[in-house]
Motif scaffolding. Structure first.
Motif, short mmCIF file in Angstrom:
data_model
loop_
_atom_site.label_atom_id
_atom_site.label_comp_id
_atom_site.label_asym_id
_atom_site.label_seq_id
_atom_site.Cartn_x
_atom_site.Cartn_y
_atom_site.Cartn_z
N ASN A 91 16.75 12.32 29.22
CA ASN A 91 15.80 13.31 29.72
C ASN A 91 14.83 12.72 30.74
O ASN A 91 14.42 13.40 31.67
CB ASN A 91 15.02 13.93 28.55
N VAL A 92 14.48 11.43 30.52
CA VAL A 92 13.59 10.78 31.48
C VAL A 92 14.30 10.61 32.81
O VAL A 92 13.74 10.90 33.88
CB VAL A 92 13.12 9.41 30.94
N GLU A 122 16.70 12.34 33.98
CA GLU A 122 16.88 13.66 34.59
C GLU A 122 15.59 14.13 35.25
O GLU A 122 15.58 14.58 36.40
CB GLU A 122 17.33 14.65 33.51
N LEU A 123 14.49 13.97 34.50
CA LEU A 123 13.19 14.43 34.99
C LEU A 123 12.79 13.70 36.27
O LEU A 123 12.42 14.32 37.28
CB LEU A 123 12.12 14.21 33.91
N LEU A 174 15.00 14.64 39.29
CA LEU A 174 14.63 15.93 39.88
C LEU A 174 13.34 15.79 40.68
O LEU A 174 13.23 16.28 41.80
CB LEU A 174 14.43 16.98 38.77
N GLU A 175 12.37 15.11 40.10
CA GLU A 175 11.06 14.98 40.72
C GLU A 175 11.15 14.24 42.07
O GLU A 175 10.59 14.67 43.07
CB GLU A 175 10.12 14.24 39.78
N ASP A 229 12.94 16.11 44.72
CA ASP A 229 12.01 17.09 45.30
C ASP A 229 11.16 16.46 46.39
O ASP A 229 10.79 17.10 47.36
CB ASP A 229 11.07 17.64 44.23
N GLY A 252 3.45 12.89 30.83
CA GLY A 252 4.00 14.17 31.29
C GLY A 252 3.52 14.49 32.71
O GLY A 252 4.16 15.23 33.46
N ASP A 253 2.42 13.91 33.05
CA ASP A 253 1.87 14.08 34.39
C ASP A 253 2.40 12.94 35.26
O ASP A 253 2.02 11.79 35.09
CB ASP A 253 0.34 14.03 34.32
N LEU A 254 3.33 13.28 36.19
CA LEU A 254 3.99 12.24 36.96
C LEU A 254 3.22 11.84 38.21
O LEU A 254 3.70 11.05 39.03
CB LEU A 254 5.40 12.70 37.34
N ALA A 276 6.16 12.84 27.14
CA ALA A 276 6.20 12.72 28.60
C ALA A 276 7.31 13.61 29.16
O ALA A 276 7.14 14.23 30.23
CB ALA A 276 6.42 11.26 28.99
N ARG A 281 5.65 20.84 33.54
CA ARG A 281 4.94 20.85 34.82
C ARG A 281 5.86 21.32 35.96
O ARG A 281 5.43 22.04 36.87
CB ARG A 281 4.41 19.45 35.14
#
Lengths: 124, 591
Positions: A16-17, A19-20, A23-24, A27, A106-108, B389, B396
């Motif tokens: 999941n990390v 993937e996140l 994507l980020e 972007d 959670g705040d990247l 996270a 978010r």
């Protein structure tokens, strides 16, 4: 930002990390590759030229600290951001040779800001 | 000596006085039949010469005696150089009363082997020994059940038992008895306890009570206790006032202790010239008393003083023999009780220590438990932080792509907010480790520098390097943990030594500059080229065969974390100078 997009390698055993972050950073206009272990990450680095590595520490098998040592000794000048849920590795001087250390959140914002800053400097 | 006396006269003289010398004796022939019977033997056994002469010795032994018929023949086997001394056994009187005796055998060789047997009746002392020993066993038993309590009352009880044994009608029949013991700590002989009537009147009253119904010795103790505390405490006070320093070697009591022999104190005594002689008679208001030292493993531990102050009876040889015999038992008992008392102290001490150990153990376990809990919480928090996270990150992403008009905007917003709050909570738990700068303590640079140099002394010596340390006096403390400053200094000094190789100069300076302490480490090594100078702070860069290339990285990081500065200046061929500065304690910058 240059026309040729910068390449980021995310090494993290948590899907999941990966993937996140993928994507980020996609972007944000970066190219992203991922590896689910330190060993696989080092394999990717052999075959591909990367501009930044985002590296988890606590992983089964080879951990991020050992991987960091190998990256620095083989790919001098390749920036590495340590990205860990643990903050206490900051006290371990072996992590001091990393370009930066970001605690997972959670705040990247912090991570992406650091990445952008490093990559911008690298272009200089 | 009379020259006209013949040897037969001497023999006659000797034989006629034999009863005085040997007290009780008898002579046996080769068949162990009695051939000579003394007057004292007659008194003890109640048989006349006619009754026993020609009859076997075994008739004097109780029926139940083991190997009764061969008794003397068997003892003969135990004889050493023709004698057997102080053999303890029982013999029986004509009336059937059994006596405890100590006998000695001397083998006399003629055409057959005659045996001279001498003996002493020790029934009384044996009984008293049993009595006192039983008292002690009682005490030992009570000690087992009640240890933890003060033993002093029991000690007084056992002293009472000894003193009663000396004074009672069933015992040694003295009127009064005083016990004095050596206190090794104070180097003094101290009066401890006494027993006896205070006056003739009281003595009469007590003896009357006693003769009405002859009591056991145990009852006697109770009787004495009941017989007016006044008289008892008067005589006890008298004895407890006696304290004589062991260094007073002229004192009659101390002399008795050192000579380890009994002293009969009366007008015929050889010690009458001692000043303390009259003191003793005056103190106890008597003209005669008996001093018997208590000897334990060759060492005098106290004195029993016995007298007949009430009845005024003279102290006889038999009295003396009985008391000196009994003194051995008394000493054994007293020393055992003292040992118990010491044991008691040790047990109390050990118990107290044990309680303390248990307490600190419990405390430790509690702390360990807390530490384990804290560790568990930290571990769990870390396990949560990863997924948190991910939740937050994806939430978010979704949130960013929404407009406030979106129906799910608010719920996703709530997720993002909640995760952010939760992460703050986790950060509180997990990232509370203060920054190096916050953890800083006051640190004396001079101390640390000296510690580093003394640690590397051997290497410095082996490399023939001279060291010049110049530290400004009254240097203010630095805000850094000692082991961090040590790490920095140690790394730089070690580098300098290795750079020098052999034969050279190492210079260490420490100075105050503004609100900083500046430390300079200079070597006379080969120096660093400008190209190299840029690389030395990169991780894993090393010129050493076994270097990690992390030394200077660590130094730089530590100096920076403590808001300090690190610079390097090198002249190739001349040497290298590292300088670092760290903020002092008393002139902190505001942050």
């Amino acid at each position: 930002m240059s026309e040729i997009s910068k390449k980021i390698l995310v090494i993290d055993d948590e899907e999941n990390v990966r993937e996140l972050l993928k994507l980020e950073f996609l972007d944000l206009g970066f190219e992203v590759m991922t590896a689910n272990s330190a060993f696989n990450g080092l394999q990717v680095l052999k075959d591909h030229k990367m501009d930044l590595v985002i590296l988890d520490i606590k992983m089964p098998g080879m951990d991020g600290i050992e991987a960091l040592e190998k990256i620095i000794s083989t790919q001098r000048g390749l920036p590495v951001i340590i990205h860990s849920a643990y903050s206490h590795y900051k006290d371990n001087y072996l992590t001091w040779s990393a370009t930066s250390y970001v605690v997972k959140s959670g705040d990247l914002t912090e991570l992406t800001a650091k990445a952008k800053e490093i990559l911008a400097n690298k272009e200089d | 000596m009379n020259v006209n006396s013949t040897s037969s006269d001497f023999k006659e003289l000797l034989f006629s006085n034999m009863d005085k010398v040997l007290h009780a004796w008898m002579l046996l022939d080769g068949e162990n039949n009695i051939v000579q019977w003394s007057a004292p033997a007659e008194q003890h056994f109640g048989y006349s010469s006619n009754d026993v002469e020609g009859r076997p010795f075994s008739m004097l032994l109780p029926e139940h005696t083991h190997n009764r018929e061969q008794y003397i023949a068997l003892l003969e086997l135990d004889c050493h150089n023709g004698s057997l001394i102080n053999h303890r056994t029982q013999m029986v009187q004509r009336s059937g009363v059994i006596m405890d005796v100590v006998l000695s055998i001397h083998l006399l060789h003629n055409h057959q082997i005659f045996k001279l047997i001498t003996f002493a009746n020790v029934t009384e002392t044996t009984e008293l020994q049993h009595f006192v020993n039983n008292k002690m066993m009682e005490l030992v038993e009570r000690f087992h059940f009640f240890h933890g309590k003060d033993l002093t009352p029991q000690m007084h009880e056992i002293f009472d038992a000894i003193l009663v044994a000396v004074t009672s009608g069933q015992g040694l029949k003295f009127n009064r008895c005083f016990l004095l013991l050596v206190d090794q700590d104070d180097q003094e002989l101290k009066g401890v306890q006494a027993i006896g009537p205070a006056s003739k009147e009281e003595a009469g009253r007590i003896y009357q009570e006693l003769s009405a119904s002859p009591p056991t010795l145990t009852k006697m103790i109770d009787l004495y206790k009941a017989a007016g505390q006044g008289s008892d405490s008067w005589i006890n006070q008298l004895v407890r006032n006696i304290r004589v320093n062991l260094s007073e070697v002229d004192h009659i009591l101390i002399q008795t202790l050192f000579n380890q022999k009994y002293q009969l104190v009366n007008d015929t005594s050889t010690l009458v010239s001692l000043p303390s002689f009259n003191w003793l008679r005056k103190t106890f208001s008597i003209h005669e008393c008996l001093l018997v030292p208590l000897i334990w493993h060759g060492q005098s531990v106290g004195i029993l003083i016995a007298d007949n102050a009430v009845t005024g009876h003279a102290i006889t040889d038999i009295n003396i023999k009985a008391l000196t015999d009994f003194a051995k038992t008394a000493t054994e008992v007293i020393e055992t009780v003292k040992l118990l008392s010491k044991l008691e102290e040790s047990i109390t001490y050990i118990k107290a220590t044990n309680v303390k150990i248990k307490e600190s153990q419990a405390q430790l376990m509690h702390q360990e438990k807390l530490a384990t809990q804290a560790q568990l919480i930290a571990q769990m928090a870390h396990e949560i932080r990863g997924p948190m996270a991910i939740i937050g990150g994806f939430a978010r992403r979704v949130h960013k792509r929404m407009t406030p008009a979106d129906i799910n905007y608010d719920p996703v917003d709530r997720i993002v907010e909640t995760v952010a709050t939760l992460e703050l909570v986790l950060a509180d738990i997990l990232d509370q480790g203060p920054k190096a700068q916050d953890m800083a303590e006051d640190c004396d640079a001079a101390k640390t520098i000296n510690r580093v140099v003394s640690l590397l002394e051997e290497e410095i010596h082996n490399r023939r390097i001279s060291v010049n340390i110049n530290i400004k006096g009254d240097l203010p403390n630095i805000q850094i943990k000692e082991h961090h400053l040590f790490e920095i200094t140690h790394n730089l000094v070690k580098n300098a030594i290795e750079a020098i190789g052999k034969d050279g100069l190492l210079l260490i300076l420490a100075n105050e500059l503004g609100n900083m302490v500046v430390i300079t480490i200079q070597d006379t090594g080969p120096g660093i080229s400008q190209a190299e100078e840029a690389k030395i702070f990169s991780p894993y860069y090393t010129t050493k065969e076994h270097g990690t290339g992390l030394g200077l990285v660590v130094v730089q990081k530590l100096v920076e974390e403590h808001r300090g500065m690190l610079t390097v200046h090198s002249l190739p061929g001349k040497g290298t100078t590292f300088t670092f500065s760290l903020p002092t304690v008393n002139k902190q910058e505001e942050t």
